[in-house]
Scaffold this active site. Structure first.
Site, PDB file in Angstrom:
ATOM      1  N   SER A   1      -8.078   1.442   5.357  1.00 23.36           N
ATOM      2  CA  SER A   1      -6.720   1.907   5.640  1.00 23.36           C
ATOM      3  C   SER A   1      -6.474   2.006   7.140  1.00 23.36           C
ATOM      4  O   SER A   1      -7.387   2.245   7.930  1.00 23.36           O
ATOM      5  CB  SER A   1      -6.490   3.279   4.995  1.00 23.36           C
ATOM      6  OG  SER A   1      -6.558   3.195   3.590  1.00 23.36           O
TER       7      SER A   1
ATOM      8  N   ASP B   1      -0.347  -0.637  -4.925  1.00 24.48           N
ATOM      9  CA  ASP B   1      -1.632  -0.122  -5.400  1.00 24.48           C
ATOM     10  C   ASP B   1      -1.522   1.230  -6.094  1.00 24.48           C
ATOM     11  O   ASP B   1      -2.351   1.582  -6.931  1.00 24.48           O
ATOM     12  CB  ASP B   1      -2.645  -0.059  -4.245  1.00 24.48           C
ATOM     13  CG  ASP B   1      -2.260   0.925  -3.149  1.00 24.48           C
ATOM     14  OD1 ASP B   1      -1.079   1.298  -3.053  1.00 24.48           O
ATOM     15  OD2 ASP B   1      -3.159   1.306  -2.367  1.00 24.48           O
ATOM     16  N   ASN B   2      -0.523   2.031  -5.724  1.00 34.04           N
ATOM     17  CA  ASN B   2      -0.292   3.337  -6.354  1.00 34.04           C
ATOM     18  C   ASN B   2       1.073   3.837  -5.909  1.00 34.04           C
ATOM     19  O   ASN B   2       1.809   3.123  -5.220  1.00 34.04           O
ATOM     20  CB  ASN B   2      -1.396   4.351  -5.996  1.00 34.04           C
ATOM     21  CG  ASN B   2      -1.744   4.410  -4.534  1.00 34.04           C
ATOM     22  OD1 ASN B   2      -2.845   4.036  -4.131  1.00 34.04           O
ATOM     23  ND2 ASN B   2      -0.811   4.846  -3.700  1.00 34.04           N
TER      24      ASN B   2
ATOM     25  N   HIS C   1     -10.765  -2.440   1.608  1.00 35.93           N
ATOM     26  CA  HIS C   1     -11.007  -1.047   1.206  1.00 35.93           C
ATOM     27  C   HIS C   1     -11.940  -0.901   0.005  1.00 35.93           C
ATOM     28  O   HIS C   1     -11.769  -0.009  -0.819  1.00 35.93           O
ATOM     29  CB  HIS C   1      -9.689  -0.318   0.942  1.00 35.93           C
ATOM     30  CG  HIS C   1      -9.791   1.141   1.288  1.00 35.93           C
ATOM     31  ND1 HIS C   1      -8.709   1.989   1.258  1.00 35.93           N
ATOM     32  CD2 HIS C   1     -10.851   1.911   1.660  1.00 35.93           C
ATOM     33  CE1 HIS C   1      -9.087   3.197   1.602  1.00 35.93           C
ATOM     34  NE2 HIS C   1     -10.395   3.180   1.856  1.00 35.93           N
TER      35      HIS C   1
ATOM     36  N   LYS D   1       1.600   9.652  -5.147  1.00 36.85           N
ATOM     37  CA  LYS D   1       0.191   9.365  -4.894  1.00 36.85           C
ATOM     38  C   LYS D   1      -0.673  10.614  -5.066  1.00 36.85           C
ATOM     39  O   LYS D   1      -0.271  11.717  -4.727  1.00 36.85           O
ATOM     40  CB  LYS D   1       0.066   8.828  -3.463  1.00 36.85           C
ATOM     41  CG  LYS D   1      -1.339   8.550  -2.977  1.00 36.85           C
ATOM     42  CD  LYS D   1      -1.312   7.974  -1.572  1.00 36.85           C
ATOM     43  CE  LYS D   1      -2.712   7.732  -1.028  1.00 36.85           C
ATOM     44  NZ  LYS D   1      -2.703   7.045   0.265  1.00 36.85           N
TER      45      LYS D   1
ATOM     46  N   HIS E   1       1.431   2.333   3.995  1.00 38.96           N
ATOM     47  CA  HIS E   1       0.516   3.458   4.191  1.00 38.96           C
ATOM     48  C   HIS E   1       0.711   4.006   5.603  1.00 38.96           C
ATOM     49  O   HIS E   1       0.811   3.247   6.563  1.00 38.96           O
ATOM     50  CB  HIS E   1      -0.919   2.943   4.006  1.00 38.96           C
ATOM     51  CG  HIS E   1      -1.966   4.011   3.975  1.00 38.96           C
ATOM     52  ND1 HIS E   1      -2.294   4.774   5.070  1.00 38.96           N
ATOM     53  CD2 HIS E   1      -2.789   4.439   2.978  1.00 38.96           C
ATOM     54  CE1 HIS E   1      -3.261   5.614   4.753  1.00 38.96           C
ATOM     55  NE2 HIS E   1      -3.584   5.434   3.482  1.00 38.96           N
TER      56      HIS E   1
ATOM     57  N   LYS F   1      -5.804  -5.772   3.761  1.00 41.78           N
ATOM     58  CA  LYS F   1      -6.637  -4.589   3.551  1.00 41.78           C
ATOM     59  C   LYS F   1      -7.578  -4.787   2.364  1.00 41.78           C
ATOM     60  O   LYS F   1      -7.137  -5.106   1.269  1.00 41.78           O
ATOM     61  CB  LYS F   1      -5.733  -3.379   3.315  1.00 41.78           C
ATOM     62  CG  LYS F   1      -6.480  -2.103   2.945  1.00 41.78           C
ATOM     63  CD  LYS F   1      -5.506  -0.963   2.729  1.00 41.78           C
ATOM     64  CE  LYS F   1      -6.196   0.256   2.173  1.00 41.78           C
ATOM     65  NZ  LYS F   1      -5.296   1.399   2.003  1.00 41.78           N
TER      66      LYS F   1
ATOM     67  N   ARG G   1      -7.729  -0.946  -6.366  1.00 40.77           N
ATOM     68  CA  ARG G   1      -8.053  -2.292  -5.904  1.00 40.77           C
ATOM     69  C   ARG G   1      -9.258  -2.854  -6.652  1.00 40.77           C
ATOM     70  O   ARG G   1      -9.302  -4.049  -6.980  1.00 40.77           O
ATOM     71  CB  ARG G   1      -8.290  -2.267  -4.386  1.00 40.77           C
ATOM     72  CG  ARG G   1      -7.007  -2.007  -3.629  1.00 40.77           C
ATOM     73  CD  ARG G   1      -7.205  -1.474  -2.220  1.00 40.77           C
ATOM     74  NE  ARG G   1      -5.918  -0.977  -1.742  1.00 40.77           N
ATOM     75  CZ  ARG G   1      -5.004  -1.723  -1.129  1.00 40.77           C
ATOM     76  NH1 ARG G   1      -5.259  -2.996  -0.872  1.00 40.77           N
ATOM     77  NH2 ARG G   1      -3.858  -1.209  -0.765  1.00 40.77           N
TER      78      ARG G   1
ATOM     79  N   CYS H   1      -6.182   4.592  -3.581  1.00 38.53           N
ATOM     80  CA  CYS H   1      -6.340   3.214  -3.141  1.00 38.53           C
ATOM     81  C   CYS H   1      -7.555   2.437  -3.651  1.00 38.53           C
ATOM     82  O   CYS H   1      -7.414   1.449  -4.356  1.00 38.53           O
ATOM     83  CB  CYS H   1      -6.344   3.218  -1.624  1.00 38.53           C
ATOM     84  SG  CYS H   1      -6.484   1.603  -0.913  1.00 38.53           S
TER      85      CYS H   1
ATOM     86  N   ASP I   1       0.843  -1.196   0.000  1.00 38.45           N
ATOM     87  CA  ASP I   1       0.000   0.000   0.000  1.00 38.45           C
ATOM     88  C   ASP I   1       0.881   1.250   0.000  1.00 38.45           C
ATOM     89  O   ASP I   1       1.621   1.493   0.955  1.00 38.45           O
ATOM     90  CB  ASP I   1      -0.899  -0.019   1.245  1.00 38.45           C
ATOM     91  CG  ASP I   1      -2.029   0.988   1.193  1.00 38.45           C
ATOM     92  OD1 ASP I   1      -2.035   1.827   0.279  1.00 38.45           O
ATOM     93  OD2 ASP I   1      -2.910   0.944   2.065  1.00 38.45           O
ATOM     94  N   ASP I   2       0.830   2.032  -1.072  1.00 39.24           N
ATOM     95  CA  ASP I   2       1.596   3.278  -1.215  1.00 39.24           C
ATOM     96  C   ASP I   2       3.098   3.043  -1.371  1.00 39.24           C
ATOM     97  O   ASP I   2       3.904   3.931  -1.056  1.00 39.24           O
ATOM     98  CB  ASP I   2       1.367   4.217  -0.020  1.00 39.24           C
ATOM     99  CG  ASP I   2      -0.040   4.772   0.042  1.00 39.24           C
ATOM    100  OD1 ASP I   2      -0.834   4.507  -0.877  1.00 39.24           O
ATOM    101  OD2 ASP I   2      -0.353   5.483   1.027  1.00 39.24           O
TER     102      ASP I   2
END
Length: 448
Positions: free
Chosen positions: A152, A258-259, A129, A279, A206, A127, A78, A74, A34-35
């Site tokens: 998150s 994810d990004n 989300h 991001k 994240h 996660k 996903r 996010c 994540d991130d």
């Protein structure tokens, strides 16, 4: 007697000759950070973070250098991963919150649901989300089992869920990566005798970021680096478990993000590795993510692919390698890249950039067209960015998007504008934004 023996012999020979071979279905493990930024893995140039286990996926398989998430944030990214569809088709243009009443529409078909048609056992750890109300949770989207935090780790009410229920309201965030790893290993062990799909979706890195005591001080980039090195340990544990069970030759393992990195978090955010921004922006740093895949004996070791690939491509690719049938009435935006993985195939090198619900740019081959932007003054959660005019970049020679070539190549601009509009037109009429927190949520409440 001779006639009877001949008949029996012929029957036995026929059984061996004409019996259909048993289909061998590969296990699939998809690991999502994540991130995580493009510059946060040593395989992608990080000098102050050591990620030998993640790097090994690329050394023993394929490294994608121009791999795109479907979004710079996010929830949309996903949704796109799991469905193979642009998130805008679902009205998912922002992120869901604990006070959101909506989630990814239940009628969307996920890759877990597709794999269930081939008798896969499907599990998710981590996660989600994509909505935390009952009908939006993983168990209702094709996953046989789920354990994790439904959104998150910076949001209110962080809890561990088991399937559809809250298992614990006590979450020690320094142990999230350790906990997810143990859950993943248990899932693999339990399902070693049947084809399985495991989606491991980490909450880290994240913010707020945490590492367990064993990894504190382990990197040269402070706490952020420690967090990434613990994620690397987790990947190593999963690969080792697969190898220990003798499943490595029949398991596709993928690692991605994810990004891009949350640069506004300063030292607690990641690095875009020389790419522009991170991001929340459609510059390369926000959407180009580090991605590697290993499938021993199928993907040639040390392969590198230097053209466009997207997160949405995994959906049709997983369907192709498992010989699963897709619903032809549901538009899929991803492309089957199985021949990119296993042979010398190529993918159509185009990509459309969306800034939430708004078209923001287009890539074709080496060229990227970016529409004008009014700029952003900056806040504690999003970096300031200056306004810019219509821009044209050659991403092969200028991946940092530092030289605007729009005035030099007006015909190229016009061509890309036309192609971009055709691509957007292909999507058809898009639904309203279902991630608007107040207006959309309250309207749903009033209907109940």
């Amino acid at each position: 007697m001779k006639i009877v023996l001949l008949i029996l012999t012929w029957s036995l020979l026929s059984a061996f000759t004409f019996a259909a071979p048993k289909e061998t279905l590969p296990n699939i493990i998809f690991i999502f950070a994540d991130d995580l930024g493009y510059g946060d893995l040593s395989r992608f140039g990080a000098k102050d973070i050591a990620t030998p286990n993640i790097d090994q996926l690329g050394k023993q398989g394929i490294t994608f250098t121009e791999f795109y998430s479907a979004s710079s944030i996010c929830s949309p990214s996903r949704a796109a991963l799991l469905t193979g569809r642009m998130p805008q088709r679902m009205g998912i243009n922002g992120v869901f919150f604990p006070d959101s009443w909506l989630g990814m529409p239940p009628e969307e078909v996920t890759i877990a649901e597709v794999l269930k048609t081939k008798n896969y056992y499907t599990g998710m750890v981590g996660k989600w989300h994509l909505g935390h109300h009952h009908k939006f949770l993983p168990k209702q989207q094709g996953f046989d089992e789920y354990f994790g935090i439904p959104y998150s780790n910076d949001m209110d009410g962080v809890v561990y869920m088991r399937d559809n229920d809250v298992e614990s309201m006590q979450v020690d965030q320094s142990l999230i990566t350790q906990t997810y790893t143990q859950e993943s290993l248990a899932f693999i062990e339990k399902n070693k005798h049947q084809p399985f799909f495991l989606y491991v979706s980490h909450n880290m890195p994240h913010t707020p970021i945490y590492a367990s005591k064993a990894f504190l001080g382990s990197s040269k980039r402070g706490l952020y680096g420690d967090v990434i090195q613990e994620l690397d340990w987790s990947v190593g544990q999963i690969v080792n478990k697969v190898e220990e069970l003798g499943l490595l030759d029949n398991t596709l393992i993928i690692f991605s993000s994810d990004n891009g990195p949350w640069l506004a978090m300063k030292e607690f955010g990641g690095s875009a590795g020389g790419l522009r921004e991170g991001k929340m922006y459609t510059f390369e740093g926000g959407m180009r993510v580090p991605t590697l895949a290993m499938w021993k004996g199928k993907i040639p070791a040390g392969k590198q692919y230097n053209n466009v690939v997207t997160q949405m491509d995994w959906f049709p690719t997983f369907a192709a390698i498992t010989h699963a049938t897709l619903n032809k009435n549901i538009p899929i935006d991803g492309e089957d890249i199985s021949n990119v993985l296993t042979s010398n195939g190529t993918r159509n090198s185009t990509f459309v950039y969306f800034d939430n619900a708004k078209i923001d740019g287009y890539r074709s081959g080496d060229w990227k067209l970016k529409l004008p932007y009014q700029g952003y003054a900056g806040s504690h959660w999003k970096n300031a960015v200056a306004a810019h005019d219509l821009s044209l970049f050659n991403l092969k020679s200028d991946p940092a998007e530092s030289i605007n070539l729009a005035s030099k190549y007006p015909k190229k601009v016009a061509k890309l504008q036309h192609e971009m509009l055709q691509q957007v037109k292909r999507l058809g009429e898009l639904p309203a934004n279902i991630t608007v927190r107040q207006k959309a949520d309250l309207s749903q409440v009033s209907k109940k």
